[in-house]
Design a protein around this motif. Structure first.
Motif, mmCIF file in Angstrom:
data_model
loop_
_atom_site.group_PDB
_atom_site.id
_atom_site.type_symbol
_atom_site.label_atom_id
_atom_site.label_comp_id
_atom_site.label_asym_id
_atom_site.label_seq_id
_atom_site.Cartn_x
_atom_site.Cartn_y
_atom_site.Cartn_z
ATOM 1 N N VAL A 78 47.457 49.528 39.440
ATOM 2 C CA VAL A 78 46.125 50.128 39.641
ATOM 3 C C VAL A 78 45.250 49.139 40.412
ATOM 4 C CG1 VAL A 78 44.095 51.108 38.506
ATOM 5 C CG2 VAL A 78 46.329 51.307 37.404
ATOM 6 N N PRO A 79 44.624 49.573 41.497
ATOM 7 C CA PRO A 79 43.758 48.648 42.235
ATOM 8 C C PRO A 79 42.568 48.186 41.399
ATOM 9 C CG PRO A 79 43.652 50.872 43.180
ATOM 10 C CD PRO A 79 44.691 50.901 42.116
ATOM 11 N N VAL A 80 42.235 46.922 41.541
ATOM 12 C CA VAL A 80 41.025 46.415 40.883
ATOM 13 C C VAL A 80 39.886 46.606 41.878
ATOM 14 C CG1 VAL A 80 39.877 44.412 39.875
ATOM 15 C CG2 VAL A 80 42.332 44.749 39.518
ATOM 16 N N ALA A 81 38.937 47.433 41.517
ATOM 17 C CA ALA A 81 37.883 47.801 42.462
ATOM 18 C C ALA A 81 36.595 47.034 42.243
ATOM 19 C CB ALA A 81 37.617 49.299 42.370
ATOM 20 N N LEU A 82 36.491 46.413 41.074
ATOM 21 C CA LEU A 82 35.222 45.779 40.728
ATOM 22 C C LEU A 82 35.506 44.678 39.721
ATOM 23 C CD1 LEU A 82 32.356 48.012 40.751
ATOM 24 C CD2 LEU A 82 32.387 46.708 38.673
ATOM 25 N N ALA A 83 34.808 43.565 39.871
ATOM 26 C CA ALA A 83 34.915 42.521 38.848
ATOM 27 C C ALA A 83 33.507 42.118 38.449
ATOM 28 C CB ALA A 83 35.688 41.322 39.386
ATOM 29 N N SER A 84 33.320 41.908 37.153
ATOM 30 C CA SER A 84 31.997 41.526 36.676
ATOM 31 C C SER A 84 32.025 40.043 36.322
ATOM 32 C CB SER A 84 31.657 42.386 35.456
ATOM 33 O OG SER A 84 30.482 41.908 34.863
ATOM 34 N N LEU A 108 32.916 52.837 44.805
ATOM 35 C CA LEU A 108 33.236 51.462 44.446
ATOM 36 C C LEU A 108 33.528 50.586 45.658
ATOM 37 C CD1 LEU A 108 35.398 52.108 41.297
ATOM 38 C CD2 LEU A 108 33.075 51.257 41.368
ATOM 39 N N ASP A 109 33.074 51.051 46.826
ATOM 40 C CA ASP A 109 33.254 50.257 48.039
ATOM 41 C C ASP A 109 34.697 49.861 48.309
ATOM 42 O OD1 ASP A 109 30.643 50.326 48.724
ATOM 43 O OD2 ASP A 109 30.130 48.425 47.752
ATOM 44 N N VAL A 110 35.616 50.664 47.903
ATOM 45 C CA VAL A 110 37.006 50.268 48.135
ATOM 46 C C VAL A 110 37.649 51.183 49.163
ATOM 47 C CG1 VAL A 110 37.760 48.938 46.152
ATOM 48 C CG2 VAL A 110 37.426 51.378 45.911
ATOM 49 N N SER A 159 44.591 43.628 50.170
ATOM 50 C CA SER A 159 45.790 43.053 49.554
ATOM 51 C C SER A 159 45.836 43.379 48.062
ATOM 52 C CB SER A 159 45.858 41.542 49.781
ATOM 53 O OG SER A 159 44.915 40.898 48.971
ATOM 54 N N LEU A 160 44.668 43.642 47.470
ATOM 55 C CA LEU A 160 44.661 44.072 46.070
ATOM 56 C C LEU A 160 45.215 45.479 45.951
ATOM 57 C CD1 LEU A 160 41.467 42.447 44.761
ATOM 58 C CD2 LEU A 160 43.497 42.747 43.389
ATOM 59 N N ALA A 161 44.888 46.305 46.910
ATOM 60 C CA ALA A 161 45.445 47.659 46.916
ATOM 61 C C ALA A 161 46.941 47.593 47.159
ATOM 62 C CB ALA A 161 44.775 48.495 47.986
ATOM 63 N N ALA A 162 47.336 46.715 48.093
ATOM 64 C CA ALA A 162 48.759 46.587 48.396
ATOM 65 C C ALA A 162 49.511 46.091 47.166
ATOM 66 C CB ALA A 162 48.957 45.635 49.562
ATOM 67 N N ALA A 163 48.892 45.145 46.456
ATOM 68 C CA ALA A 163 49.534 44.602 45.250
ATOM 69 C C ALA A 163 49.800 45.718 44.264
ATOM 70 C CB ALA A 163 48.638 43.545 44.609
ATOM 71 N N SER A 164 48.834 46.618 44.095
ATOM 72 C CA SER A 164 49.003 47.675 43.112
ATOM 73 C C SER A 164 50.000 48.707 43.595
ATOM 74 C CB SER A 164 47.657 48.335 42.803
ATOM 75 O OG SER A 164 47.122 48.885 43.972
ATOM 76 N N ALA A 208 41.320 53.369 39.392
ATOM 77 C CA ALA A 208 40.825 52.024 39.684
ATOM 78 C C ALA A 208 40.498 51.324 38.375
ATOM 79 C CB ALA A 208 39.574 52.110 40.551
ATOM 80 N N LEU A 209 40.504 50.004 38.448
ATOM 81 C CA LEU A 209 40.123 49.193 37.288
ATOM 82 C C LEU A 209 38.844 48.429 37.595
ATOM 83 C CD1 LEU A 209 43.474 47.476 36.190
ATOM 84 C CD2 LEU A 209 41.990 48.836 34.686
ATOM 85 N N ALA A 210 38.008 48.288 36.595
ATOM 86 C CA ALA A 210 36.876 47.357 36.672
ATOM 87 C C ALA A 210 37.203 46.252 35.667
ATOM 88 C CB ALA A 210 35.583 48.060 36.305
ATOM 89 N N VAL A 211 37.287 45.025 36.140
ATOM 90 C CA VAL A 211 37.620 43.906 35.256
ATOM 91 C C VAL A 211 36.330 43.156 34.932
ATOM 92 C CG1 VAL A 211 38.916 41.738 35.049
ATOM 93 C CG2 VAL A 211 39.963 43.715 36.168
ATOM 94 N N THR A 212 36.023 43.056 33.650
ATOM 95 C CA THR A 212 34.746 42.465 33.253
ATOM 96 C C THR A 212 34.937 41.063 32.667
ATOM 97 O OG1 THR A 212 34.907 43.493 31.087
ATOM 98 C CG2 THR A 212 33.735 44.729 32.778
ATOM 99 N N LYS A 213 33.833 40.333 32.624
ATOM 100 C CA LYS A 213 33.785 39.014 31.994
ATOM 101 C C LYS A 213 34.775 38.010 32.586
ATOM 102 C CE LYS A 213 31.433 39.655 27.738
ATOM 103 N NZ LYS A 213 31.362 39.361 26.336
ATOM 104 N N LEU A 214 35.017 38.136 33.878
ATOM 105 C CA LEU A 214 35.905 37.188 34.551
ATOM 106 C C LEU A 214 35.348 35.766 34.414
ATOM 107 C CD1 LEU A 214 38.469 37.201 36.358
ATOM 108 C CD2 LEU A 214 36.947 37.196 38.334
ATOM 109 N N ASP A 215 34.029 35.642 34.441
ATOM 110 C CA ASP A 215 33.373 34.331 34.392
ATOM 111 C C ASP A 215 33.639 33.588 33.078
ATOM 112 O OD1 ASP A 215 31.767 36.591 33.453
ATOM 113 O OD2 ASP A 215 30.340 35.043 32.823
ATOM 114 N N VAL A 216 33.981 34.324 32.023
ATOM 115 C CA VAL A 216 34.218 33.673 30.726
ATOM 116 C C VAL A 216 35.448 32.756 30.806
ATOM 117 C CG1 VAL A 216 34.783 34.132 28.293
ATOM 118 C CG2 VAL A 216 33.054 35.505 29.457
ATOM 119 N N LEU A 217 36.329 33.022 31.774
ATOM 120 C CA LEU A 217 37.554 32.220 31.911
ATOM 121 C C LEU A 217 37.365 31.034 32.869
ATOM 122 C CD1 LEU A 217 40.148 35.160 32.178
ATOM 123 C CD2 LEU A 217 39.325 34.004 30.121
#
Ligand code: IMP
Length: 454
Positions: A423-429, A7-9, A444-449, A345-354
Motif C-alpha cells: 500500500v502506498p504511503v501517502a502521508l506521514a505525520s 493526498l497529493d499523490v 518510488s514509494l508507489a513503486a515499492a508498494s 493509501a496509508l497515513a503513517v503517524t508519529k514518525l518523529d517519535v522514532l
C-alpha cells in the motif's frame, strides 16, 4: 492544483478528483492518530460522518495552541461549515454528546446547528454503564479493560432487540415502557439493589431522556438518505472510523475487542450506502504500535523499553488517561488490516517519535511462518515475532514538509512499510500540529508498494 483530498499523490491521480467518498480507518488497535488525519482531509469535505463506536473514541486534534479531544462529535466540527453526522451504527450517549457540544461552544466552536443524528442510532443508558461495571469488575484490573462508557452493553441490547433508539426518545410513553422492561431485566442481571443504588429509576430516567430527546429532535435526520443525496449532488463525504482494525468485533483479537465493525465495511452498514460508492479507503497506522486494555500484542515491549517509547510518544489514552502498552510496528498485522479494508493509501503517524533511535525493529513475520501472512487467530498470545532491524535516522523530522526533507533512513522506513504492505504511503505525520505533515509524492514509494501488490 491538486488538493489534499487526493493526498497529493500522483499514483492516486487516476481516480476521480475530487474523490467524493473517502473512508478513514485505524489500522492497528486504535489511537493511531486518526483525529489529525481526519481533520486534515476534512478541509476538503462537505460532510464528516461517524459510522460506529461511541464515546469510547478519543480523537485528538491540535490547532495552534489549543488541543481538542473529540469523543462523539465528528472531527469535522473543527472545520467551520462542515456538516457532522452520526449514523445508525453509532451508539449515542446523549448526555456525553451534549456535554461535548457545549464544551466546544465555550471554545468558540458552534456545532449543534450542523450536527445530524440518525433516528436508528442506539442510545447508551445509565444501566449499560452499570452492567459494564458489574461485568468488568468480575476480574481484578477488569475482564477486558474496556473504557467503561457502556459501549458493549449498548450494542448487546441492540443485538438482543431490546435497545432504545434515538427515535424512542421522541415519544415519552414508548420510552417509559421500554425502560421499565429493560430495568427489570437489568435488575435480574446485576441485582435490583446494585441497579437501584447506581442508577435512576424508570420515572426519573424517562424525564431525563425525554428532555434530551427534545434537544435531539431538530438534529434527527435519515443519515443514509442525507449521504446518498449529498453524493448525487457532487458533495464530498468523509467517514471517520473510530477505534482500529484489531479491535473489530469480527476480525479483531476477540474477545479483547470493541463491539462494532471498525473496518471499512462498518462504514457501509453504519451509514447506509453501497460498496460501489466508496472511492478511497485510507488506513492510519502509527510508526510503531500501541494498545490500551487487555489482550494479545505480539510486538509489545518489555516494561522499561515500553516506558521510553510511551514517554517519547506521550502514549496515554485520550478517553481514559490509561498508559498505553507500547511496541514495535507489526507488519503482519498491518498487511492484514490492509486486506480487511482494502486500503488505497496509508497515513503513517508519529514518525518523529522514532527520531532518536539508532535502530528500529519491525516485525515482518511470526514464527514459524517465514512469509509473514499467517495470522494465528487463536494462539496470538504465543506468536513469536520475527524482526528486521531498520536503520534509525537520529535526526529531527519535526520540520519536514516534503519527502525530500526527511532523512534518508526515514524515507527508507516508509518505503519498507509500503513495500511490505503493498500500500502506498501517502502521508506521514511528524508532530501533532496540522502543518507538521509530510505529503508524499515520491513515485518510488508507489513503486515499492506495487512491487508487492502486483
Ligand atoms: P470498549 O470499546 O469500551 O468496549 O473497550 C473495548 C476495548 O477497546 C478496550 O481494550 C478499550 O481500551 C479499547 N478501545 C475502545 N475504544 C478505543 C479507542 O478509541 N482507542 C483505543 N482503544 C479503544
Amino acid at each position: 492544483m491538486r488538493t489534499l483530498w487526493t493526498l497529493d499523490v500522483p499514483f492516486l491521480e487516476g481516480a476521480a478528483n475530487p474523490l467524493p467518498l473517502t473512508v478513514i480507518v485505524g489500522a492497528q488497535w486504535g489511537d493511531e492518530g486518526k483525529g489529525k488525519i481526519v481533520d486534515l482531509i476534512a478541509e476538503e469535505a462537505d460532510i464528516v460522518a461517524r459510522c460506529q463506536g461511541g464515546p469510547n473514541a478519543g480523537h485528538t486534534v491540535v490547532i495552534g495552541k489549543e488541543t481538542f479531544v473529540l469523543h462523539l462529535v465528528p472531527t469535522g466540527a473543527l472545520r467551520p461549515g462542515k456538516l457532522c453526522v452520526l449514523g445508525s451504527g453509532v451508539v449515542i450517549d446523549p448526555l456525553a454528546l451534549f456535554a461535548e457540544v457545549d464544551g466546544l461552544k465555550t471554545h468558540g466552536v458552534e456545532v449543534e446547528n450542523r450536527l445530524r443524528v440518525d433516528p436508528r442510532a442506539h442510545i447508551i443508558l445509565p444501566y449499560h454503564r452499570a452492567l459494564e461495571r458489574a461485568e468488568e469488575g468480575r476480574a481484578a484490573g477488569g475482564r477486558l479493560g474496556t473504557t467503561l462508557r457502556g459501549i458493549g452493553p449498548a450494542y448487546a441490547s441492540k443485538a438482543a432487540r431490546t435497545g432504545v433508539r434515538v427515535h424512542d426518545l421522541l415519544d415519552r410513553e414508548r420510552l417509559r415502557t421500554l425502560l421499565e422492561l429493560n430495568l427489570e431485566t437489568v435488575g435480574a442481571q446485576i441485582g435490583a439493589a446494585a441497579a437501584a443504588a447506581e442508577e435512576l429509576g424508570a420515572g426519573a430516567m424517562t424525564d431525563v431522556f425525554t428532555a434530551l430527546g427534545s434537544r435531539l429532535k431538530p438534529l434527527v435526520t435519515d443519515v443514509s438518505g442525507l449521504i446518498n443525496t449529498a453524493l448525487r449532488g457532487g458533495r464530498r463525504v468523509l467517514v471517520e472510523g473510530a477505534q482500529g482494525t484489531l479491535l473489530d468485533l469480527d476480525h479483531g483479537t476477540y474477545p479483547f475487542v470493541t463491539s462494532s465493525s471498525t473496518i471499512a465495511g462498518g462504514a457501509l452498514t453504519g451509514l447506509g450506502f453501497g460498496p460501489r460508492q466508496v472511492d478511497q479507503v485510507i488506513g492510519v497506522a502509527k510508526a510503531y504500535t500501541t494498545r490500551v486494555g487487555h489482550g494479545p500484542f505480539p510486538t509489545e515491549l518489555e516494561p522499561a523499553a515500553a516506558a521510553d517509547l510511551r514517554e517519547a510518544g506521550a502514549e496515554y489514552g485520550a478517553t481514559t488517561g490509561r498508559p498505553r502498552r507500547c511496541g514495535w510496528l507489526d507488519l503482519v498485522a498491518l498487511r492484514r488490516a490492509a486486506r480487511l479494508s482494502g486500503f488505497d493509501a496509508l497515513a503513517v503517524t508519529k514518525l518523529d517519535v522514532l527520531d532518536t533511535l539508532e535502530a528500529i525493529p519491525v516485525c515482518v513475520a511470526y514464527e514459524p511462518d517465514p512469509r509473514g501472512d499467517w495470522w494465528p487467530e487463536v494462539e496470538l498470545e504465543a506468536a513469536r515475532p520475527v524482526y528486521r532491524k531498520l536503520r534509525g535516522w537520529r535526526a529531527s523530522t519535526a520540520g519536514a514538509r516534503s519527502i525530500g526533507d526527511l532523512p534518508p533512513a526515514a524515507r527508507e522506513y516508509l518505503r519498507f512499510i509500503a513495500a511490505e504492505t503493498g500500500v502506498p504511503v501517502a502521508l506521514a505525520s511528524v508532530g501533532s500540529g496540522r502543518e507538521e505533515t509530510v505529503r508524499i509524492d515520491d513515485p518510488s514509494l508507489a513503486a515499492a508498494s506495487s512491487a508487492v501488490s502486483n
